[in-house]
Scaffold this motif. Structure first.
Motif, PDB file in Angstrom:
ATOM      1  N   LEU A 140      39.695  60.639  73.401  1.00 44.60           N
ATOM      2  CA  LEU A 140      39.976  59.216  73.236  1.00 44.60           C
ATOM      3  C   LEU A 140      41.363  58.991  72.656  1.00 44.60           C
ATOM      4  O   LEU A 140      42.088  58.078  73.085  1.00 44.60           O
ATOM      5  CB  LEU A 140      38.905  58.589  72.334  1.00 44.60           C
ATOM      6  N   ARG A 198      39.935  58.517  82.737  1.00 44.59           N
ATOM      7  CA  ARG A 198      39.710  58.127  81.349  1.00 44.59           C
ATOM      8  C   ARG A 198      40.298  56.754  81.028  1.00 44.59           C
ATOM      9  O   ARG A 198      39.715  55.994  80.257  1.00 44.59           O
ATOM     10  CB  ARG A 198      40.288  59.197  80.420  1.00 44.59           C
ATOM     11  N   SER A 227      35.367  50.135  79.018  1.00 44.81           N
ATOM     12  CA  SER A 227      34.655  50.065  77.744  1.00 44.81           C
ATOM     13  C   SER A 227      35.227  48.982  76.839  1.00 44.81           C
ATOM     14  O   SER A 227      34.483  48.175  76.264  1.00 44.81           O
ATOM     15  CB  SER A 227      34.728  51.416  77.026  1.00 44.81           C
ATOM     16  N   THR A 236      43.974  59.310  75.325  1.00 46.94           N
ATOM     17  CA  THR A 236      43.907  58.186  76.259  1.00 46.94           C
ATOM     18  C   THR A 236      44.552  56.944  75.659  1.00 46.94           C
ATOM     19  O   THR A 236      45.303  56.226  76.327  1.00 46.94           O
ATOM     20  CB  THR A 236      42.441  57.897  76.632  1.00 46.94           C
ATOM     21  N   ILE A 237      44.267  56.689  74.374  1.00 48.30           N
ATOM     22  CA  ILE A 237      44.886  55.544  73.695  1.00 48.30           C
ATOM     23  C   ILE A 237      46.399  55.712  73.654  1.00 48.30           C
ATOM     24  O   ILE A 237      47.152  54.747  73.834  1.00 48.30           O
ATOM     25  CB  ILE A 237      44.305  55.389  72.276  1.00 48.30           C
ATOM     26  N   ILE A 297      34.118  55.189  78.528  1.00 47.60           N
ATOM     27  CA  ILE A 297      35.052  56.256  78.170  1.00 47.60           C
ATOM     28  C   ILE A 297      34.471  57.622  78.536  1.00 47.60           C
ATOM     29  O   ILE A 297      35.173  58.493  79.073  1.00 47.60           O
ATOM     30  CB  ILE A 297      35.389  56.185  76.677  1.00 47.60           C
ATOM     31  N   PHE A 324      38.242  53.822  79.797  1.00 47.65           N
ATOM     32  CA  PHE A 324      38.629  53.190  78.539  1.00 47.65           C
ATOM     33  C   PHE A 324      38.775  51.683  78.718  1.00 47.65           C
ATOM     34  O   PHE A 324      38.273  50.889  77.907  1.00 47.65           O
ATOM     35  CB  PHE A 324      39.949  53.797  78.046  1.00 47.65           C
TER      36      PHE A 324
END
Length: 469
Positions: free
Chosen positions: A224, A358, A365, A227-228, A66, A362
């Motif tokens: 984060l 990202r 990860s 991105t989610i 990430i 992501f």
């Protein structure tokens, strides 16, 4: 030649230059990875130590993805590729210092500080190379027209195959000749050449990234939560990432046990040469993708490929045979480029360009997060449960008559069980609702855009009415 055609041709030349540079760096990183795995097992003869090495590698991959993705989104892609190469060069130089100054007997003790200092330095050097694996797919989006990206992703897979072909042979021979000495000398020389070469490659940089949705500059943070949110807004994409995570959970078995299984059947030179031959499968598979593409529905193709891969995992360990292992791994290598190109093509199509670094990070990860657990758990399970079970335990007495007995049969049993679980998961995913929703979204969503300056423009849109001159 029109201006649009000239721009496209220039972008392709730049892409090929980046592929060449990536090949040089991948040769170094794969060589170091193969070599340290071989070296630790040969020096310590500990399956547990080899599994822990794999676990460290996967933990670092999972926790850095990430962050690396945010670096790729917020800085020039080629700058981050250069930073990656320089960082690897410095870490390998430090590892070379440790290897040259520590007594050789220290490297035979699985608990020695110099051995683990060497391992950690080399693993960080390899891991920082993952910045390139995140940056390159985003450059494919920016440099290659939308209807050709699957083929470009196939060329990326071919580059990985060439790297494996070269490094598996080199690492086995170099470790046999001089431990880690010549491995590190080669790594330092090639990385220095790659840094010089990349400094001559020019990519026209986009201006500060602007959110296509909000029209305001993005903050230079990992973000984060955002991105989610982007991942969750794409129908079925979360399920795809979770499916890949589950596959990697099972795939951690490969990283933890494959070298130990192979080296129980043949010597290190033969094992290294065999992987050199098998890696040709990655090259052929990648070239096939580059030639034919992935078809209209890469989501379905990705799941069908996984069905075949897990079937292979069930079949190759049924006998203690290097021929069966080689045949199974050849099929595996031929199909892996299709799976990797399919996932990259899906993300390049459904994720906004300014978020791709990202999201790629992501996905890396999250997908890798389960593998360290597998690697850490499966090594002691194999060493202290499965190997005794198939050597002189209940397994040897009940199925040993047809399955075989011994340490290698204990490892084989782990592979068979892993393959059955993976096969069942792939068949369930094929019939799931999220798969159908993602397939429909992929085939109907418009091409992503690259934000340059204050306006958003389509990424290298190809006009099929114009032919190349």
């Amino acid at each position: 030649m029109s201006a649009d055609k000239h721009s496209t041709a220039t972008d392709r030349r730049t892409f090929y230059q980046l592929l060449i540079n990536t090949l040089l760096v991948s040769v170094v990183n794969y060589t170091v990875w193969f070599a340290i795995t071989f070296y630790v097992y040969l020096e310590t003869r500990s399956v547990f130590a080899t599994g822990v090495v794999s676990g460290i590698f996967l933990v670092l991959t999972a926790v850095t993805g990430i962050w690396f993705g945010s670096l790729v989104d917020h800085h020039a892609k080629t700058t981050m590729m250069q930073v990656s190469a320089v960082a690897s060069l410095l870490l390998y130089a430090a590892a070379f210092g440790v290897y040259q100054t520590a007594p050789r007997e220290e490297f035979k003790d699985p608990a020695s500080v110099p051995l683990w200092a060497l391992i950690v330095l080399l693993m960080f050097g390899v891991i920082v190379g993952n910045i390139r694996t995140i940056a390159l797919p985003t450059l494919v989006t920016a440099l290659i027209e939308e209807d050709s990206r699957d083929r470009a992703n196939g060329l990326v897979g071919t580059t990985s195959g060439v790297s494996f072909l070269v490094t598996s042979v080199i690492s086995g021979i170099l470790v046999a000749l001089g431990g880690m000495f010549w491995v590190l000398v080669m790594a330092l020389a090639v990385l220095a050449a790659a840094v010089v070469h990349l400094s001559s490659v020019r990519v026209v940089p986009a201006a500060t990234a602007v959110s296509a949705a909000e029209g305001v500059p993005q903050r230079r943070t990992v973000d984060l939560r955002g991105t989610i949110r982007v991942v969750g807004e794409v129908p079925g994409l979360t399920a795809l990432i979770l499916f890949s995570t589950f596959n990697n959970f099972l795939g951690g078995v490969y990283m933890a046990l494959m070298d130990a299984y192979g080296l129980s059947l043949v010597d290190v030179r033969t094992w290294g040469l065999l992987w050199g031959v098998l890696s040709a499968g990655l090259i052929v598979g990648g070239l096939c993708v580059a030639r034919t593409g992935l078809g209209s529905n890469p989501v379905r193709l990705l799941l069908l490929v996984n069905v075949v891969l897990w079937t292979v995992t069930v079949l190759f360990p049924v006998r203690s045979s290097i021929v069966l292992l080689g045949a199974g791994m050849l099929v595996y290598m031929l199909l892996v480029p299709y799976a990797e190109a399919a996932e990259q093509t899906i993300l390049q199509k459904v994720v906004p360009y300014e978020r791709q670094g990202r999201v790629f990070g992501f996905a890396q990860s999250v997908e890798q997060a389960a593998s360290p657990l597998t690697a850490f758990l499966i090594a002691p399970v194999a060493q202290f449960v499965c190997i005794p079970l198939m050597t002189d335990g209940l397994g040897a007495r009940t199925i040993g008559g047809w399955f075989g007995t011994g340490a290698d049969r204990g490892l084989a049993l782990v592979f068979v069980v892993t393959g059955l679980v993976g096969l069942a998961a792939s068949l369930i995913a094929l019939r799931s609702g999220p798969y159908r929703r993602l397939s429909h979204h992929f085939m109907t969503v418009p091409a992503p855009v690259v934000t340059a300056g204050e306006e958003s423009v389509p990424v290298a849109v190809h006009d099929p009415s114009q032919s190349e001159s």
